[in-house]
Scaffold this motif. Structure first.
Motif, PDB file in Angstrom:
ATOM      1  N   ALA A  47       2.322  -4.010  14.623  1.00 47.66           N
ATOM      2  CA  ALA A  47       3.267  -3.863  15.714  1.00 47.66           C
ATOM      3  C   ALA A  47       4.205  -3.364  15.047  1.00 47.66           C
ATOM      4  O   ALA A  47       4.820  -3.827  14.092  1.00 47.66           O
ATOM      5  CB  ALA A  47       3.202  -5.216  16.314  1.00 47.66           C
ATOM      6  N   GLN A  48       5.301  -2.672  15.847  1.00 42.38           N
ATOM      7  CA  GLN A  48       6.910  -2.475  15.503  1.00 42.38           C
ATOM      8  C   GLN A  48       7.466  -3.570  15.235  1.00 42.38           C
ATOM      9  O   GLN A  48       7.109  -4.831  15.679  1.00 42.38           O
ATOM     10  CB  GLN A  48       7.537  -1.677  16.722  1.00 42.38           C
ATOM     11  CG  GLN A  48       6.876  -0.169  16.935  1.00 42.38           C
ATOM     12  CD  GLN A  48       7.807   0.644  15.847  1.00 42.38           C
ATOM     13  OE1 GLN A  48       8.754   0.002  14.829  1.00 42.38           O
ATOM     14  NE2 GLN A  48       7.869   2.141  16.231  1.00 42.38           N
ATOM     15  N   ASN A  49       8.112  -3.574  13.838  1.00 42.06           N
ATOM     16  CA  ASN A  49       8.924  -4.783  13.464  1.00 42.06           C
ATOM     17  C   ASN A  49      10.167  -4.319  12.967  1.00 42.06           C
ATOM     18  O   ASN A  49      10.589  -3.052  12.845  1.00 42.06           O
ATOM     19  CB  ASN A  49       8.133  -5.578  12.519  1.00 42.06           C
ATOM     20  CG  ASN A  49       7.758  -4.531  11.393  1.00 42.06           C
ATOM     21  OD1 ASN A  49       8.650  -4.188  10.557  1.00 42.06           O
ATOM     22  ND2 ASN A  49       6.384  -4.561  11.055  1.00 42.06           N
ATOM     23  N   GLN A  50      11.200  -5.317  12.447  1.00 39.13           N
ATOM     24  CA  GLN A  50      12.447  -4.833  12.246  1.00 39.13           C
ATOM     25  C   GLN A  50      12.465  -4.098  10.808  1.00 39.13           C
ATOM     26  O   GLN A  50      13.485  -3.228  10.761  1.00 39.13           O
ATOM     27  CB  GLN A  50      13.374  -6.230  12.200  1.00 39.13           C
ATOM     28  CG  GLN A  50      14.860  -5.760  11.867  1.00 39.13           C
ATOM     29  CD  GLN A  50      15.414  -4.911  13.235  1.00 39.13           C
ATOM     30  OE1 GLN A  50      15.202  -5.550  14.382  1.00 39.13           O
ATOM     31  NE2 GLN A  50      15.985  -3.960  13.077  1.00 39.13           N
ATOM     32  N   ARG A  51      11.681  -4.763   9.984  1.00 41.24           N
ATOM     33  CA  ARG A  51      11.595  -3.932   8.637  1.00 41.24           C
ATOM     34  C   ARG A  51      11.282  -2.582   8.675  1.00 41.24           C
ATOM     35  O   ARG A  51      11.986  -1.489   8.209  1.00 41.24           O
ATOM     36  CB  ARG A  51      10.594  -4.555   7.671  1.00 41.24           C
ATOM     37  CG  ARG A  51      10.612  -3.993   6.401  1.00 41.24           C
ATOM     38  CD  ARG A  51      10.173  -4.771   5.243  1.00 41.24           C
ATOM     39  NE  ARG A  51       9.658  -4.100   4.003  1.00 41.24           N
ATOM     40  CZ  ARG A  51      10.924  -3.651   3.313  1.00 41.24           C
ATOM     41  NH1 ARG A  51      12.093  -3.902   3.531  1.00 41.24           N
ATOM     42  NH2 ARG A  51      10.440  -3.004   2.110  1.00 41.24           N
ATOM     43  N   ASP A  74      -1.231   9.727   8.962  1.00 44.83           N
ATOM     44  CA  ASP A  74      -1.268   9.759  10.595  1.00 44.83           C
ATOM     45  C   ASP A  74      -0.423   8.506  10.970  1.00 44.83           C
ATOM     46  O   ASP A  74       0.180   8.754  12.092  1.00 44.83           O
ATOM     47  CB  ASP A  74      -2.813   9.613  10.811  1.00 44.83           C
ATOM     48  CG  ASP A  74      -3.582  10.776  10.442  1.00 44.83           C
ATOM     49  OD1 ASP A  74      -2.862  11.924  10.197  1.00 44.83           O
ATOM     50  OD2 ASP A  74      -4.802  10.873  10.203  1.00 44.83           O
ATOM     51  N   THR A  75      -0.662   7.460  10.366  1.00 44.67           N
ATOM     52  CA  THR A  75       0.005   6.064  10.795  1.00 44.67           C
ATOM     53  C   THR A  75       1.486   6.259  10.839  1.00 44.67           C
ATOM     54  O   THR A  75       2.162   6.016  11.754  1.00 44.67           O
ATOM     55  CB  THR A  75      -0.400   4.845  10.367  1.00 44.67           C
ATOM     56  OG1 THR A  75      -1.815   4.936  10.143  1.00 44.67           O
ATOM     57  CG2 THR A  75       0.080   3.696  10.893  1.00 44.67           C
ATOM     58  N   VAL A 161       4.529  -2.151   5.228  1.00 41.68           N
ATOM     59  CA  VAL A 161       3.222  -2.061   5.671  1.00 41.68           C
ATOM     60  C   VAL A 161       3.061  -1.593   7.145  1.00 41.68           C
ATOM     61  O   VAL A 161       4.007  -2.106   8.058  1.00 41.68           O
ATOM     62  CB  VAL A 161       2.648  -3.616   5.775  1.00 41.68           C
ATOM     63  CG1 VAL A 161       1.372  -3.423   6.491  1.00 41.68           C
ATOM     64  CG2 VAL A 161       2.546  -4.186   4.382  1.00 41.68           C
ATOM     65  N   ILE A 162       2.329  -0.394   7.340  1.00 39.12           N
ATOM     66  CA  ILE A 162       2.329   0.243   8.640  1.00 39.12           C
ATOM     67  C   ILE A 162       1.028   0.064   9.486  1.00 39.12           C
ATOM     68  O   ILE A 162       0.974   0.542  10.631  1.00 39.12           O
ATOM     69  CB  ILE A 162       2.638   1.773   8.364  1.00 39.12           C
ATOM     70  CG1 ILE A 162       1.799   2.717   7.439  1.00 39.12           C
ATOM     71  CG2 ILE A 162       4.261   1.754   7.789  1.00 39.12           C
ATOM     72  CD1 ILE A 162       2.222   4.002   7.481  1.00 39.12           C
TER      73      ILE A 162
END
Length: 260
Positions: A47-51, A74-75, A161-162
């Motif tokens: 999930a999208q996060n601030q970092r 790709d990610t 981490v993506i």
């Protein structure tokens, strides 16, 4: 000389998902084997996060970005829009990852001669000045070796981490049934995570005895070490870390056994 169909009557576990399995499947079939597709590993973006947001917004402040796999590429580009933007210099671990980036129209500045983290660091260090800023997008289970080694050499490394790694539930069910019924002859592993995920199923269902009749092939020394930590015998582990060489190595093992 290899027999024309050295994998005839052998059921070979293909541990990759549909998007990655086709070349693997075709290779097994080419040698007469029966590929059994059971993805031992799958990936989903975090999930999208601030970092992550902060790293993407500061992309132009980095000297290098390192991509360790096709999944990472790709990610990353599912989060980052290239329109009107530019990337830092790009380093990769594997040639296939470089190809994926080049197909996107991006230039890759560094590819190591051997596609493991230790070789990457050894050959990449001369390109990194003390204080250089490096962005390293990765999965949640990725090793920390690259970041720690570059940091020790004076680089400022930001790991982000993506994506996360998991084993699909359908795969757990199918793998349990096929191992229990002795329906797999050759098990192949492409990463330490694939080993862990399979062994989770084996231990949960008490399938250690069924494993004993399987031949095991893997790619890379880290994956081989993980298998050995579980007390498993590795029958094929080629010096070149590709699926094609792993299959050839397994065929060589089979040929030698049939010649005894």
């Amino acid at each position: 000389m290899l027999k024309s169909l050295p994998l005839l009557d052998k059921k070979v576990l293909v541990p990759r998902g549909k998007n990655q399995a086709k070349p693997f499947v075709e290779l097994v079939e080419r040698y007469g084997g029966t590929p059994v597709e059971i993805p031992l590993i799958a990936f989903r973006p975090i999930a999208q996060n601030q970092r992550l947001h902060d790293c993407l917004m500061a992309l132009d402040t980095y000297d290098w970005i390192i991509f360790t796999s096709n999944v990472t590429v790709d990610t990353f580009f599912s989060f980052f829009d290239m329109a009107g933007s530019s990337l830092p210099k790009i380093a990769v671990i594997g040639k296939k990852t470089a190809d994926v980036l080049q197909h996107r129209g991006l230039q890759v500045e560094f590819v190591p001669s051997s596609f493991v983290a230790e070789s990457f660091v050894e050959e990449f260090l001369p390109y990194v000045n003390s204080g250089a800023r490096v962005l390293l997008p990765k999965g949640n289970l990725a090793r920390e070796y690259i970041a720690s080694a570059l940091t020790e050499a004076g680089a400022a490394v930001d790991e982000v981490v993506i994506y996360e790694t998991y084993m699909p539930e359908d795969s757990r069910v199918k793998l349990t049934k096929m191992l229990a019924d002795h329906q797999l002859d050759i098990l192949t592993f492409t990463s330490p995570s694939t080993v862990d995920h399979l062994m989770d199923v084996v231990r949960e269902h008490g399938l250690e005895e069924q494993m004993e009749s399987c031949l095991i092939g893997c790619i890379g020394p880290v994956t081989e070490k993980k298998l050995q930590e579980y007390g498993l015998t590795v029958h094929a582990s080629p010096e070149e870390y590709t699926v094609a060489e792993m299959i050839k190595s397994m065929i060589t093992y089979l040929e030698k056994g049939s010649a005894v």
